[in-house]
Design a protein around this motif. Structure first.
Motif, PDB file in Angstrom:
ATOM      1  N   THR A  92      11.907   2.685   5.448  1.00  0.00           N
ATOM      2  CA  THR A  92      11.865   2.184   4.081  1.00  0.00           C
ATOM      3  C   THR A  92      10.485   1.592   3.886  1.00  0.00           C
ATOM      4  O   THR A  92      10.070   0.710   4.651  1.00  0.00           O
ATOM      5  CB  THR A  92      12.939   1.106   3.855  1.00  0.00           C
ATOM      6  N   PHE A  93       9.777   2.081   2.876  1.00  0.00           N
ATOM      7  CA  PHE A  93       8.398   1.653   2.675  1.00  0.00           C
ATOM      8  C   PHE A  93       8.309   0.511   1.682  1.00  0.00           C
ATOM      9  O   PHE A  93       8.989   0.506   0.660  1.00  0.00           O
ATOM     10  CB  PHE A  93       7.533   2.834   2.216  1.00  0.00           C
ATOM     11  N   GLY A  94       7.460  -0.436   2.026  1.00  0.00           N
ATOM     12  CA  GLY A  94       7.158  -1.544   1.136  1.00  0.00           C
ATOM     13  C   GLY A  94       5.824  -1.280   0.469  1.00  0.00           C
ATOM     14  O   GLY A  94       5.550  -0.174   0.009  1.00  0.00           O
ATOM     15  N   GLU A  95       4.982  -2.268   0.504  1.00  0.00           N
ATOM     16  CA  GLU A  95       3.691  -2.188  -0.182  1.00  0.00           C
ATOM     17  C   GLU A  95       2.724  -1.249   0.533  1.00  0.00           C
ATOM     18  O   GLU A  95       2.632  -1.230   1.758  1.00  0.00           O
ATOM     19  CB  GLU A  95       3.073  -3.582  -0.263  1.00  0.00           C
ATOM     20  N   THR A  96       2.020  -0.458  -0.246  1.00  0.00           N
ATOM     21  CA  THR A  96       0.937   0.390   0.247  1.00  0.00           C
ATOM     22  C   THR A  96      -0.327  -0.044  -0.478  1.00  0.00           C
ATOM     23  O   THR A  96      -0.346  -0.049  -1.709  1.00  0.00           O
ATOM     24  CB  THR A  96       1.210   1.878  -0.031  1.00  0.00           C
ATOM     25  N   THR A  97      -1.344  -0.428   0.278  1.00  0.00           N
ATOM     26  CA  THR A  97      -2.602  -0.850  -0.349  1.00  0.00           C
ATOM     27  C   THR A  97      -3.735   0.036   0.152  1.00  0.00           C
ATOM     28  O   THR A  97      -3.736   0.477   1.294  1.00  0.00           O
ATOM     29  CB  THR A  97      -2.925  -2.324  -0.037  1.00  0.00           C
ATOM     30  N   PHE A  98      -4.681   0.283  -0.747  1.00  0.00           N
ATOM     31  CA  PHE A  98      -5.843   1.101  -0.445  1.00  0.00           C
ATOM     32  C   PHE A  98      -7.098   0.262  -0.632  1.00  0.00           C
ATOM     33  O   PHE A  98      -7.122  -0.643  -1.471  1.00  0.00           O
ATOM     34  CB  PHE A  98      -5.914   2.306  -1.400  1.00  0.00           C
ATOM     35  N   ASN A  99      -8.151   0.592   0.117  1.00  0.00           N
ATOM     36  CA  ASN A  99      -9.424  -0.062  -0.142  1.00  0.00           C
ATOM     37  C   ASN A  99      -9.994   0.501  -1.448  1.00  0.00           C
ATOM     38  O   ASN A  99      -9.468   1.468  -2.010  1.00  0.00           O
ATOM     39  CB  ASN A  99     -10.400   0.092   1.029  1.00  0.00           C
ATOM     40  N   GLU A 100     -11.046  -0.103  -1.934  1.00  0.00           N
ATOM     41  CA  GLU A 100     -11.605   0.270  -3.231  1.00  0.00           C
ATOM     42  C   GLU A 100     -12.035   1.734  -3.291  1.00  0.00           C
ATOM     43  O   GLU A 100     -11.889   2.400  -4.311  1.00  0.00           O
ATOM     44  CB  GLU A 100     -12.795  -0.637  -3.554  1.00  0.00           C
ATOM     45  N   GLU A 101     -12.555   2.253  -2.173  1.00  0.00           N
ATOM     46  CA  GLU A 101     -13.017   3.643  -2.140  1.00  0.00           C
ATOM     47  C   GLU A 101     -11.875   4.637  -1.962  1.00  0.00           C
ATOM     48  O   GLU A 101     -12.072   5.834  -2.083  1.00  0.00           O
ATOM     49  CB  GLU A 101     -14.042   3.846  -1.011  1.00  0.00           C
ATOM     50  N   GLY A 102     -10.683   4.142  -1.610  1.00  0.00           N
ATOM     51  CA  GLY A 102      -9.546   5.033  -1.380  1.00  0.00           C
ATOM     52  C   GLY A 102      -9.631   5.778  -0.065  1.00  0.00           C
ATOM     53  O   GLY A 102      -9.054   6.846   0.083  1.00  0.00           O
ATOM     54  N   THR A 103     -10.334   5.203   0.918  1.00  0.00           N
ATOM     55  CA  THR A 103     -10.514   5.879   2.206  1.00  0.00           C
ATOM     56  C   THR A 103      -9.726   5.236   3.339  1.00  0.00           C
ATOM     57  O   THR A 103      -9.644   5.805   4.430  1.00  0.00           O
ATOM     58  CB  THR A 103     -12.002   5.900   2.602  1.00  0.00           C
ATOM     59  N   THR A 104      -9.154   4.066   3.118  1.00  0.00           N
ATOM     60  CA  THR A 104      -8.285   3.442   4.111  1.00  0.00           C
ATOM     61  C   THR A 104      -7.037   2.935   3.394  1.00  0.00           C
ATOM     62  O   THR A 104      -7.061   2.649   2.199  1.00  0.00           O
ATOM     63  CB  THR A 104      -8.954   2.261   4.852  1.00  0.00           C
ATOM     64  N   ALA A 105      -5.947   2.850   4.154  1.00  0.00           N
ATOM     65  CA  ALA A 105      -4.686   2.388   3.586  1.00  0.00           C
ATOM     66  C   ALA A 105      -3.941   1.551   4.606  1.00  0.00           C
ATOM     67  O   ALA A 105      -4.105   1.727   5.819  1.00  0.00           O
ATOM     68  CB  ALA A 105      -3.828   3.574   3.161  1.00  0.00           C
ATOM     69  N   GLU A 106      -3.141   0.634   4.099  1.00  0.00           N
ATOM     70  CA  GLU A 106      -2.244  -0.164   4.927  1.00  0.00           C
ATOM     71  C   GLU A 106      -0.864  -0.040   4.307  1.00  0.00           C
ATOM     72  O   GLU A 106      -0.695  -0.231   3.103  1.00  0.00           O
ATOM     73  CB  GLU A 106      -2.686  -1.620   4.953  1.00  0.00           C
ATOM     74  N   VAL A 107       0.110   0.321   5.127  1.00  0.00           N
ATOM     75  CA  VAL A 107       1.470   0.564   4.651  1.00  0.00           C
ATOM     76  C   VAL A 107       2.429  -0.338   5.415  1.00  0.00           C
ATOM     77  O   VAL A 107       2.380  -0.402   6.638  1.00  0.00           O
ATOM     78  CB  VAL A 107       1.885   2.035   4.893  1.00  0.00           C
ATOM     79  N   THR A 108       3.302  -1.003   4.691  1.00  0.00           N
ATOM     80  CA  THR A 108       4.364  -1.795   5.310  1.00  0.00           C
ATOM     81  C   THR A 108       5.635  -0.957   5.288  1.00  0.00           C
ATOM     82  O   THR A 108       5.945  -0.329   4.278  1.00  0.00           O
ATOM     83  CB  THR A 108       4.579  -3.103   4.528  1.00  0.00           C
ATOM     84  N   TYR A 109       6.334  -0.930   6.415  1.00  0.00           N
ATOM     85  CA  TYR A 109       7.573  -0.156   6.487  1.00  0.00           C
ATOM     86  C   TYR A 109       8.582  -0.863   7.377  1.00  0.00           C
ATOM     87  O   TYR A 109       8.229  -1.670   8.241  1.00  0.00           O
ATOM     88  CB  TYR A 109       7.313   1.268   6.995  1.00  0.00           C
TER      89      TYR A 109
END
Length: 141
Positions: A92-109
């Motif tokens: 089950t996925f929670g928040e997904t955040t991207f850096n400003e350039e859209g080249t890195t992401a952090e996903v909570t699950y």
């Protein structure tokens, strides 16, 4: 002078328009990579897990592979049971955040296997999102 001002404004408007047309990263793509990586490890499909990870993640997957082959018989049944729970788990996925350039992401699950919540870090290489197991580590560790 008026021509220079108009030209400057036209360039600014074009630049703004082009920036706003830039494609946004897809949460679904990032989450699919996390889920596929999680399942590959659970199924001991280390080659697939490596395909879904960065170069540094490949090294970590290789260590996981070596350690799984050295599990003593005394705890093999417990490990097999745990592995089956993970194979059948849903994320089950929670928040997904991207850096400003859209080249890195952090996903909570959260995994239904044991109810734990964790984060996955990903980087975009080319057009693919890859798991970066060292992404959440402070520099130098």
């Amino acid at each position: 002078m008026k021509k220079i001002f108009n030209l400057t404004m036209a360039i600014a408007i074009c630049a703004f328009t082009m920036q706003s047309c830039k494609s946004k990263p897809s949460e679904k793509d990032v989450q699919a990579t996390v889920e596929n990586f999680y399942k590959a490890l659970a199924n001991e499909d280390y080659a697939r897990a490596k395909e879904l990870g960065t170069e540094s993640t490949d090294n970590n997957v290789e260590i996981i592979k070596m350690n799984s082959s050295m599990i003593p018989d005394s705890i093999m049944a417990e490990m097999s049971e745990r592995r089956e729970r993970v194979k059948n788990a849903t994320l089950t996925f929670g928040e997904t955040t991207f850096n400003e350039e859209g080249t890195t992401a952090e996903v909570t699950y959260t995994s239904s296997a044991d109810g734990t919540t964790d984060q996955a870090y990903l980087v975009k290489e080319g057009d693919k999102w890859l798991i970066d197991l060292e992404g959440g580590m402070p520099a130098g560790e």
